[in-house]
Design a protein around this motif. Structure first.
Motif, PDB file in Angstrom:
ATOM      1  N   PRO A  15      11.548  24.017 -25.642  1.00  0.00           N
ATOM      2  CA  PRO A  15       9.956  24.176 -25.736  1.00  0.00           C
ATOM      3  C   PRO A  15       9.512  22.885 -25.000  1.00  0.00           C
ATOM      4  CG  PRO A  15      10.938  24.636 -27.974  1.00  0.00           C
ATOM      5  CD  PRO A  15      12.094  24.286 -27.037  1.00  0.00           C
ATOM      6  N   ALA A  16      10.276  21.469 -25.327  1.00  0.00           N
ATOM      7  CA  ALA A  16       9.589  20.480 -24.675  1.00  0.00           C
ATOM      8  C   ALA A  16       9.965  20.256 -23.318  1.00  0.00           C
ATOM      9  CB  ALA A  16      10.374  19.016 -25.343  1.00  0.00           C
ATOM     10  N   ALA A 163      14.908  15.683 -22.628  1.00  0.00           N
ATOM     11  CA  ALA A 163      14.475  16.839 -23.654  1.00  0.00           C
ATOM     12  C   ALA A 163      15.417  17.573 -24.062  1.00  0.00           C
ATOM     13  CB  ALA A 163      13.295  17.687 -22.871  1.00  0.00           C
ATOM     14  N   ASP A 164      16.654  17.165 -24.422  1.00  0.00           N
ATOM     15  CA  ASP A 164      17.910  17.951 -24.433  1.00  0.00           C
ATOM     16  C   ASP A 164      18.351  18.062 -26.031  1.00  0.00           C
ATOM     17  OD1 ASP A 164      18.285  15.276 -24.396  1.00  0.00           O
ATOM     18  OD2 ASP A 164      20.593  15.469 -23.459  1.00  0.00           O
ATOM     19  N   ASP A 293      12.759  16.775 -29.445  1.00  0.00           N
ATOM     20  CA  ASP A 293      13.693  16.543 -30.785  1.00  0.00           C
ATOM     21  C   ASP A 293      14.407  15.250 -30.293  1.00  0.00           C
ATOM     22  OD1 ASP A 293      13.027  18.434 -32.325  1.00  0.00           O
ATOM     23  OD2 ASP A 293      15.042  19.484 -32.508  1.00  0.00           O
ATOM     24  N   ALA A 294      14.933  15.250 -29.170  1.00  0.00           N
ATOM     25  CA  ALA A 294      15.598  14.055 -28.571  1.00  0.00           C
ATOM     26  C   ALA A 294      15.091  12.485 -29.052  1.00  0.00           C
ATOM     27  CB  ALA A 294      15.814  14.154 -27.173  1.00  0.00           C
ATOM     28  N   ALA A 295      13.880  12.665 -29.222  1.00  0.00           N
ATOM     29  CA  ALA A 295      13.157  11.277 -29.478  1.00  0.00           C
ATOM     30  C   ALA A 295      12.837  11.438 -31.009  1.00  0.00           C
ATOM     31  CB  ALA A 295      11.959  11.157 -28.617  1.00  0.00           C
ATOM     32  N   HIS A 296      12.747  12.595 -31.535  1.00  0.00           N
ATOM     33  CA  HIS A 296      12.291  12.719 -33.039  1.00  0.00           C
ATOM     34  C   HIS A 296      12.638  13.646 -33.820  1.00  0.00           C
ATOM     35  CE1 HIS A 296       9.113  15.041 -31.181  1.00  0.00           C
ATOM     36  NE2 HIS A 296       8.715  13.939 -30.280  1.00  0.00           N
ATOM     37  N   GLY A 303       7.336  23.871 -40.300  1.00  0.00           N
ATOM     38  CA  GLY A 303       7.196  24.251 -38.783  1.00  0.00           C
ATOM     39  C   GLY A 303       6.709  23.182 -37.746  1.00  0.00           C
ATOM     40  N   GLN A 304       7.342  21.909 -37.736  1.00  0.00           N
ATOM     41  CA  GLN A 304       6.527  20.989 -36.941  1.00  0.00           C
ATOM     42  C   GLN A 304       7.322  20.652 -35.391  1.00  0.00           C
ATOM     43  OE1 GLN A 304       3.573  18.779 -38.068  1.00  0.00           O
ATOM     44  NE2 GLN A 304       3.636  20.937 -38.922  1.00  0.00           N
ATOM     45  N   GLY A 305       8.602  21.121 -35.534  1.00  0.00           N
ATOM     46  CA  GLY A 305       9.265  20.879 -34.394  1.00  0.00           C
ATOM     47  C   GLY A 305       8.884  21.168 -33.011  1.00  0.00           C
ATOM     48  N   VAL A 306       8.514  22.478 -32.984  1.00  0.00           N
ATOM     49  CA  VAL A 306       8.101  23.059 -31.802  1.00  0.00           C
ATOM     50  C   VAL A 306       6.649  22.516 -31.490  1.00  0.00           C
ATOM     51  CG1 VAL A 306       7.320  25.303 -30.694  1.00  0.00           C
ATOM     52  CG2 VAL A 306       9.214  25.238 -31.859  1.00  0.00           C
TER      53      VAL A 306
END
Ligand code: FAD
Length: 405
Positions: A15-16, A163-164, A293-296, A303-306
């Motif tokens: 997504p990122a 963004a991996d 997610d790579a940074a945080h 449901g906060q990741g996306v």
């Protein structure tokens, strides 16, 4: 023909990465997204998309296309404690432009973004391409080394965006300090057909003592179950056989008893999520920045990741575009990366804090702890003000800020 040099190389077509690629392409930047996988089919990943993320998808011009491919709208969230409802929320009560979370398969989300981005000549999507190294000169990152079915090759870039994801190789190779902070629980995920007594519009959280499960309707007619176990507890659970998992599900959701025995006949029908958050003090160095997610890495609660992955992308894109227009783009890009972290880090920290408080409450098992948790939920249930305050922080931060501006 794959490019050999671009302005921005984005590592990872999640997504990122794809949202950033799409937005940069729209702004006329030469951008390549390098993705190790040949498809977007990542089961269990990020299907709940919060209302703020829905707003971002709308602004990216992909929301209608995503809905046309199939998504579910969530209208309610219900939390029950030992069989009794302690919190019942209708998302319609929140007066924002986009008030309902969506449930959408990641292949739809990623496929639509890739499709729209691929309409721009300045966008390239390199699939089955794994970044295996960073190119460096004068202390700055200047591109990546890629392994694809044709062998190894180099791609030069003015900036590399990692963004991996949660096990970011770019972060690892960058030399940036980072630490994984494990949380108290792991989650076993499984998918079942939706039982006839459940609708497709309600998030269900069921708590019993120190155990809880998330029951999330999933497109088209399934329910995604996230069942919490103590950290590292999967091995113990496996030793007890699949029957032990069935019985634990029975305690939280008797509606699923028959279905779980029919559909989950071994642990290979489940998927484990090792829950940790990552702390990365500096997200960038010369020529490189990590996002999503790579940074945080966040926990799956609320449901906060996306959501944060998409907001990172649309925040960053115009900053990179402006920096690339500067004569000294190296300095301007480095400054943009620092500024990006300054803007985004407090937002992510707030979500992480909210998640950690919620996670901690889920682990209360003593009578006093359970009483306290139930009382808090009930107080929130009675007070429209509290509900708006707490849930707006989780689901509507972006829209709240824009409304206030
Ligand atoms: C089981 C599970 C359930 C989840 N459920 C939810 C949910 O319901 N809602 C929610 O908001 N979030 C959820 N999340 C979290 C969510 O999936 C992530 O926060 C989100 O996907 C982060 O996006 P990202 O683009 O930063 O990273 P990712 O989605 O992880 O994407 C990273 C991409 O990089 C690629 N990649 C990795 N290494 C390389 C390399 N070396 N070279 C090239 N490509 C590479 C990967 O193949 C992947 O496509 C869940 C996560 C898991 C694991």
């Amino acid at each position: 023909m794959s490019p050999t040099a671009v302005d921005v190389c984005v590592v990872g077509g999640g997504p990122a990465g794809l949202a950033l690629g799409l937005e940069l392409a729209r702004q006329g930047v030469e951008v390549a997204v390098v993705e190790q996988s040949g498809h977007f089919n990542r089961s269990f990943r990020g299907e709940s998309v919060s209302p703020d993320a829905v707003l971002v998808l709308d602004r990216l011009g992909v929301l209608d296309k995503i809905k046309a491919e199939g998504a579910l709208t969530t209208t309610r969230m219900e939390i029950t404690e030992d069989g009794r409802t302690v919190l019942d929320t209708a998302f319609a009560d929140f007066e924002y432009e986009h008030r309902f979370p969506l449930e959408l398969p990641q292949p739809t989300l990623l496929g639509v973004m890739d499709n729209v981005a691929s309409g721009f000549d300045n966008f390239s999507m390199l699939r089955k391409s794994t970044v295996v190294g960073l190119l460096e000169a004068d202390g700055a990152v200047t591109g990546v080394r890629i392994k694809d079915p044709g062998g190894e090759r180099e791609l030069a870039a003015k900036i590399v965006i990692g963004a991996d994801g949660r096990y970011s190789k770019v972060l690892e190779m960058s030399g940036l300090a980072h630490e994984r902070v494990p949380l108290d629980r792991d989650v076993v995920w499984l998918k079942l057909p939706l039982p006839p007594e459940w609708d497709t519009e309600t998030y269900r959280v069921r708590i019993k003592g120190d155990r809880h499960g998330l029951f999330i309707p999933t497109y088209p007619d399934m329910v995604r179950v996230g069942f919490n176990i103590p950290k590292g507890g999967l091995r113990e659970l496996r030793k007890q056989g699949i029957g032990a998992l069935h019985e634990k599900i029975d305690e939280l959701a008797p509606e699923l008893s028959t279905l779980v025995r029919e559909k989950v006949t071994g642990y290979s029908d489940t998927s484990m999520l090792d829950i940790f958050t990552s702390v990365v003090p500096r997200w960038s160095r010369d020529g490189l920045l990590v996002i999503g997610d790579a940074a945080h890495t966040l926990s799956p609660v609320l449901g906060q990741g996306v959501n944060h992955a998409l907001i990172d992308a649309v925040t960053l894109a115009p900053m990179l575009t402006a920096a690339l227009e500067e004569a000294d783009h190296r300095t301007a890009l480095a400054a943009a990366a620092v500024e990006f972290q300054r803007i985004r880090e407090p937002e992510v920290k707030r979500s992480r804090g909210l998640q950690l408080r919620q996670e901690r409450m889920f682990t209360f098992g003593s009578r006093a702890g359970v009483f306290l948790r139930s009382s808090l939920y009930r107080a929130m249930n009675r007070s429209a003000f509290l509900k708006q305050r707490v849930l707006a922080d989780a689901y509507f931060r972006l829209q709240k800020r824009e409304k206030a501006a």
